[in-house]
Design an enzyme around this catalytic site. Structure first.
Site: not given
Length: 270
Positions: A152, A247
């Protein structure tokens, strides 16, 4: 906004005021059938009792743990992963075994391996070599249960070297393995000045997971300027077939209010 699959909710950031072991049940009560967590323990190798308590909490809630982070160090202090730190190599390998063991019991399909911040006094190449070795290890372990490891780009920490989708894909290219894929978080990309829409168009075939929050602010979709609905349409049109993970840091009274339409497909009980 319509989602082909019900979204998952990241309990670590969306439900921070709920006690850890009560978060899966809270997510289920809000209508979700899938959750994800950052590493939920205060050490990389928790006790068997801690693992059992966590697994039981997820199982008893009737939800699937679709995503789980590997241990990332002291995140409140600014750490963002341990896999590129030679001093913690054995710790990371042990953590992979624990995380994948948990995932094998709870249906986890993706394990987020944060790359790690640059370490003063250590050559970046040495960190990159170790990170590649550890990502390959994590990918192989995840593949054994039909899952993938994820890499990520992250914002907010200058020492974290992967800022754009291209940064992460360059690492994936080095690995040349489908066991490790891109985690595309539209918030982090946007904050770092990387166009999420362009990243989707260019790297659609590398995406293993998608997370959303609005920008600026990292709140719910609709609280910032990011065209989240358009980005989700784009990622699905490009062939993505996984879940979308929520998120974000709730900034409204009802953190799931923006899902009023799709919530019927999320088995809503609210």
């Amino acid at each position: 906004m319509s989602l082909p699959l019900p979204p998952s909710v990241n309990c670590s950031i969306v439900l921070p005021d709920v006690p850890l072991l009560e978060r899966p049940a809270a997510a289920a009560a809000a209508g979700f059938d899938a959750v994800e967590f950052w590493w939920p323990f205060d050490r990389s190798v928790p006790s068997d009792a801690e693992v059992e308590a966590f697994v039981t909490a997820v199982s008893d809630a009737g939800v699937t743990l679709t995503g789980l982070n590997f241990a990332a160090g002291d995140m409140p202090a600014g750490e963002r992963g341990i896999l590129s730190d030679p001093a913690r190599a054995a710790e990371f390998a042990d953590n992979v075994d624990v995380a994948v063991g948990i995932g094998s019991r709870l249906g986890t399909t993706g394990f987020n391996a944060l790359y790690g911040n640059r370490i003063d006094g250590l050559a970046p190449q040495a960190q990159d070599d170790l990170a590649a070795e550890h990502l390959a290890l994590a990918g192989r372990a995840a593949a054994r249960i039909g899952a993938v490891a994820l890499l990520e780009p992250v914002s907010g920490v200058d020492a974290y070297p992967l800022k754009t989708a291209a940064d992460a894909v360059a690492v994936l290219d080095r690995l040349a393995s489908d066991d490790v894929r891109l985690l595309l978080d539209v918030f982090h990309l946007a904050v770092n000045g990387d166009d999420p829409a362009a990243a989707i168009d260019r790297y659609a075939d590398r995406i293993g997971h998608v997370q959303i929050a609005d920008a600026p602010g990292r709140g719910e979709p609709g609280t910032g300027d990011l065209p989240v609905a358009d980005l989700l349409d784009r990622v699905y049109a490009a062939g993505y077939r996984g879940r979308i993970a929520l998120e974000y840091k709730p900034v409204t009274a009802d953190p799931f209010g923006w899902l009023a339409g799709p919530r019927a497909a999320v088995r809503s009980t609210a």
